[in-house]
Design a protein around this motif. Structure first.
Motif, PDB file in Angstrom:
ATOM      1  N   GLY A 106     -30.653 -12.777  -5.164  1.00  0.00           N
ATOM      2  CA  GLY A 106     -29.258 -12.369  -5.274  1.00  0.00           C
ATOM      3  C   GLY A 106     -28.480 -13.205  -6.278  1.00  0.00           C
ATOM      4  N   PHE A 107     -28.684 -14.523  -6.250  1.00  0.00           N
ATOM      5  CA  PHE A 107     -27.987 -15.406  -7.184  1.00  0.00           C
ATOM      6  C   PHE A 107     -28.335 -15.070  -8.628  1.00  0.00           C
ATOM      7  CE2 PHE A 107     -27.216 -18.334  -3.591  1.00  0.00           C
ATOM      8  CZ  PHE A 107     -25.912 -18.699  -3.870  1.00  0.00           C
ATOM      9  N   VAL A 108     -29.619 -14.880  -8.905  1.00  0.00           N
ATOM     10  CA  VAL A 108     -30.049 -14.619 -10.282  1.00  0.00           C
ATOM     11  C   VAL A 108     -29.618 -13.227 -10.731  1.00  0.00           C
ATOM     12  CG1 VAL A 108     -32.051 -14.432 -11.820  1.00  0.00           C
ATOM     13  CG2 VAL A 108     -31.945 -16.259 -10.129  1.00  0.00           C
ATOM     14  N   ALA A 109     -29.689 -12.244  -9.832  1.00  0.00           N
ATOM     15  CA  ALA A 109     -29.219 -10.902 -10.180  1.00  0.00           C
ATOM     16  C   ALA A 109     -27.727 -10.928 -10.526  1.00  0.00           C
ATOM     17  CB  ALA A 109     -29.473  -9.941  -9.021  1.00  0.00           C
ATOM     18  N   HIS A 110     -26.950 -11.675  -9.743  1.00  0.00           N
ATOM     19  CA  HIS A 110     -25.511 -11.804 -10.025  1.00  0.00           C
ATOM     20  C   HIS A 110     -25.287 -12.480 -11.364  1.00  0.00           C
ATOM     21  CE1 HIS A 110     -21.510 -13.857  -9.579  1.00  0.00           C
ATOM     22  NE2 HIS A 110     -21.184 -12.627  -9.242  1.00  0.00           N
ATOM     23  N   THR A 139     -24.362  -6.018  -6.980  1.00  0.00           N
ATOM     24  CA  THR A 139     -24.667  -5.286  -5.746  1.00  0.00           C
ATOM     25  C   THR A 139     -24.776  -6.222  -4.545  1.00  0.00           C
ATOM     26  OG1 THR A 139     -25.904  -3.674  -7.068  1.00  0.00           O
ATOM     27  CG2 THR A 139     -26.216  -3.616  -4.685  1.00  0.00           C
ATOM     28  N   ALA A 140     -25.618  -7.245  -4.669  1.00  0.00           N
ATOM     29  CA  ALA A 140     -25.812  -8.188  -3.560  1.00  0.00           C
ATOM     30  C   ALA A 140     -24.535  -8.988  -3.299  1.00  0.00           C
ATOM     31  CB  ALA A 140     -26.981  -9.119  -3.872  1.00  0.00           C
ATOM     32  N   TRP A 141     -23.816  -9.326  -4.352  1.00  0.00           N
ATOM     33  CA  TRP A 141     -22.572 -10.088  -4.218  1.00  0.00           C
ATOM     34  C   TRP A 141     -21.562  -9.323  -3.372  1.00  0.00           C
ATOM     35  CZ3 TRP A 141     -20.955 -14.925  -5.793  1.00  0.00           C
ATOM     36  CH2 TRP A 141     -19.593 -15.169  -5.744  1.00  0.00           C
ATOM     37  N   LYS A 142     -21.393  -8.029  -3.654  1.00  0.00           N
ATOM     38  CA  LYS A 142     -20.424  -7.214  -2.930  1.00  0.00           C
ATOM     39  C   LYS A 142     -20.806  -7.050  -1.459  1.00  0.00           C
ATOM     40  CE  LYS A 142     -18.911  -4.574  -6.976  1.00  0.00           C
ATOM     41  NZ  LYS A 142     -18.943  -3.246  -7.652  1.00  0.00           N
ATOM     42  N   ARG A 143     -22.086  -7.154  -1.164  1.00  0.00           N
ATOM     43  CA  ARG A 143     -22.554  -6.998   0.220  1.00  0.00           C
ATOM     44  C   ARG A 143     -22.692  -8.341   0.946  1.00  0.00           C
ATOM     45  NH1 ARG A 143     -27.118  -2.178  -0.255  1.00  0.00           N
ATOM     46  NH2 ARG A 143     -25.896  -0.807  -1.613  1.00  0.00           N
ATOM     47  N   GLY A 144     -22.206  -9.412   0.320  1.00  0.00           N
ATOM     48  CA  GLY A 144     -22.237 -10.724   0.951  1.00  0.00           C
ATOM     49  C   GLY A 144     -23.617 -11.336   1.054  1.00  0.00           C
ATOM     50  N   ARG A 145     -24.544 -10.929   0.177  1.00  0.00           N
ATOM     51  CA  ARG A 145     -25.910 -11.405   0.261  1.00  0.00           C
ATOM     52  C   ARG A 145     -26.214 -12.529  -0.726  1.00  0.00           C
ATOM     53  NH1 ARG A 145     -29.507  -8.003   2.467  1.00  0.00           N
ATOM     54  NH2 ARG A 145     -30.799  -9.880   2.542  1.00  0.00           N
ATOM     55  N   VAL A 146     -25.258 -12.876  -1.588  1.00  0.00           N
ATOM     56  CA  VAL A 146     -25.474 -13.987  -2.511  1.00  0.00           C
ATOM     57  C   VAL A 146     -25.019 -15.258  -1.807  1.00  0.00           C
ATOM     58  CG1 VAL A 146     -25.048 -14.893  -4.833  1.00  0.00           C
ATOM     59  CG2 VAL A 146     -25.089 -12.430  -4.452  1.00  0.00           C
ATOM     60  N   THR A 147     -25.825 -15.688  -0.844  1.00  0.00           N
ATOM     61  CA  THR A 147     -25.488 -16.832  -0.002  1.00  0.00           C
ATOM     62  C   THR A 147     -26.754 -17.408   0.602  1.00  0.00           C
ATOM     63  OG1 THR A 147     -24.311 -17.500   2.018  1.00  0.00           O
ATOM     64  CG2 THR A 147     -25.103 -15.240   1.923  1.00  0.00           C
ATOM     65  N   PHE A 148     -26.708 -18.687   0.941  1.00  0.00           N
ATOM     66  CA  PHE A 148     -27.828 -19.325   1.630  1.00  0.00           C
ATOM     67  C   PHE A 148     -27.602 -19.347   3.146  1.00  0.00           C
ATOM     68  CE2 PHE A 148     -28.452 -21.470  -2.577  1.00  0.00           C
ATOM     69  CZ  PHE A 148     -29.674 -20.869  -2.839  1.00  0.00           C
ATOM     70  N   VAL A 200     -32.886  -8.334  -0.503  1.00  0.00           N
ATOM     71  CA  VAL A 200     -31.603  -8.363  -1.207  1.00  0.00           C
ATOM     72  C   VAL A 200     -31.529  -7.150  -2.137  1.00  0.00           C
ATOM     73  CG1 VAL A 200     -30.296  -9.567  -2.997  1.00  0.00           C
ATOM     74  CG2 VAL A 200     -31.224 -10.843  -1.085  1.00  0.00           C
ATOM     75  N   PRO A 201     -30.457  -6.340  -2.031  1.00  0.00           N
ATOM     76  CA  PRO A 201     -30.348  -5.155  -2.899  1.00  0.00           C
ATOM     77  C   PRO A 201     -30.080  -5.546  -4.344  1.00  0.00           C
ATOM     78  CG  PRO A 201     -28.338  -5.439  -1.630  1.00  0.00           C
ATOM     79  CD  PRO A 201     -29.305  -6.479  -1.125  1.00  0.00           C
ATOM     80  N   VAL A 202     -30.890  -5.033  -5.245  1.00  0.00           N
ATOM     81  CA  VAL A 202     -30.723  -5.304  -6.672  1.00  0.00           C
ATOM     82  C   VAL A 202     -30.764  -3.980  -7.421  1.00  0.00           C
ATOM     83  CG1 VAL A 202     -31.640  -6.447  -8.724  1.00  0.00           C
ATOM     84  CG2 VAL A 202     -31.826  -7.573  -6.490  1.00  0.00           C
ATOM     85  N   ASN A 203     -29.720  -3.708  -8.211  1.00  0.00           N
ATOM     86  CA  ASN A 203     -29.682  -2.535  -9.073  1.00  0.00           C
ATOM     87  C   ASN A 203     -30.103  -2.982 -10.468  1.00  0.00           C
ATOM     88  OD1 ASN A 203     -29.178  -0.246 -10.547  1.00  0.00           O
ATOM     89  ND2 ASN A 203     -26.964  -0.232 -10.198  1.00  0.00           N
ATOM     90  N   PHE A 204     -31.376  -2.803 -10.780  1.00  0.00           N
ATOM     91  CA  PHE A 204     -31.900  -3.322 -12.038  1.00  0.00           C
ATOM     92  C   PHE A 204     -31.226  -2.693 -13.258  1.00  0.00           C
ATOM     93  CE2 PHE A 204     -35.402  -4.119  -9.010  1.00  0.00           C
ATOM     94  CZ  PHE A 204     -35.505  -5.482  -9.182  1.00  0.00           C
TER      95      PHE A 204
END
Length: 228
Positions: free
Chosen positions: A29-33, A39-48, A81-85
Motif C-alpha cells: 500500500g505504501f509503495v502503491a501510494h 486506492t489503498a490510501w482511501k480505504r485506510g490500508r496504507v498503515t501498519f 491490499v487493493p492496488v489499481n495498477f
C-alpha cells in the motif's frame, strides 16, 4: 498438548505471523501510494495497524489450527491490499516495485529479528525464552513468506514482477494465468506430491525449492548479523 503449552505455542507463532503478514501488505500500500495509486490510501490500508489488515480466518484461525494440528507447515494470509495498477504513473514498471515491496519488507524484518538475537543477554530472565522463540519464528516466517511470494506465478508477487519485466510475448500469457494462480499452486504443492506418492515418485518439487532457498537465505542473514 497441555493448555499452557498450547497458549505458549500460539503466542510465539501467531504474533510473528501477524506482524509479518501485516507489514507485507502495508508495504504494498505504501509503495502503491508513492507511485500514484490512492486506492489503498482511501480505504485506510496504507498503515501498519494490524487491525486494518488482519483477516480473522487467514491471519489467526488458519495458522492456529495448523499449529495445533502439528501441521508440517504454517501458512496464513491477510486481507490483500487493493492496488489499481492502471492508476500508477508508469503501470508496468511501478507494478514491479509495488510487488517487490512486500517480500523486501519481510527480508528486512527477518534481518532485524536476526540482529536482535544479540540483545537476548539483556532480556529479563523470565521472558528470555519467549523472546528468543518469537525472534526465531519471526526469522523463519518472514523468509518463508518472502520466498513463497516470489514464486513466478500470478497473483503472487513474483508473478507480477515477472509480468512487469518479461517481454510482452511472455508477459501476456503469464498474466492471463492470474485467475488460476492459486489452483496452480495447490496443484504443485498438494496434488502433485500426492500423485507422486502413489506412484512411488518424489514430485514435491516446489516445496524442495522453497526449503532450499529459505535455508540459504536464513543462513546468509545469520552470517550477515554475526550469528553464524
Amino acid at each position: 498438548m497441555p493448555a499452557n503449552d498450547t497458549i505458549y505455542a500460539i503466542s510465539v507463532w501467531v504474533l510473528p505471523l501477524v506482524i509479518a503478514i501485516t507489514f507485507h501488505e502495508a508495504a504494498h500500500g505504501f509503495v502503491a501510494h508513492h507511485f500514484g495509486d490512492n486506492t489503498a490510501w482511501k480505504r485506510g490500508r496504507v498503515t501498519f495497524n494490524p487491525l486494518k489488515h488482519i483477516d480473522p480466518f487467514g491471519t489467526v484461525l488458519l495458522p492456529a489450527v495448523l499449529l495445533l494440528s502439528h501441521s508440517p507447515f504454517l501458512f496464513g494470509y491477510a486481507k490483500p491490499v487493493p492496488v489499481n495498477f492502471r492508476a500508477l504513473r508508469h503501470p508496468r514498471m511501478d507494478m514491479v516495485w509495488v510487488a517487490l515491496a512486500g517480500p523486501a519488507t519481510n527480508i528486512a524484518l527477518a534481518l532485524v529479528a536476526a540482529a536482535a538475537f544479540h540483545l537476548l543477554p539483556y532480556a529479563p530472565v523470565n521472558s528470555a525464552r519467549w523472546i528468543a522463540d518469537n525472534l526465531k519464528n519471526a526469522l523463519v516466517i518472514n523468509v518463508v513468506l518472502a520466498v513463497f511470494n516470489m514464486l513466478p506465478i500470478p497473483p503472487l508477487d513474483g508473478g507480477r514482477v515477472a509480468v512487469g519485466l518479461l517481454p510482452n510475448l511472455l508477459a501476456a500469457p503469464l498474466s492471463r494465468l492470474e485467475p488460476y494462480g492459486m489452483l496452480i499452486l495447490i496443484g504443485f504443492l498438494i496434488l502433485l506430491p500426492m500423485v507422486g506418492a502413489q506412484l512411488g515418485l518424489n514430485l514435491d518439487v516446489i516445496s524442495a525449492i522453497l526449503r532450499t532457498a529459505t535455508g540459504y537465505i536464513i543462513r546468509l542473514l545469520l552470517l550477515v548479523t554475526g550469528n553464524a
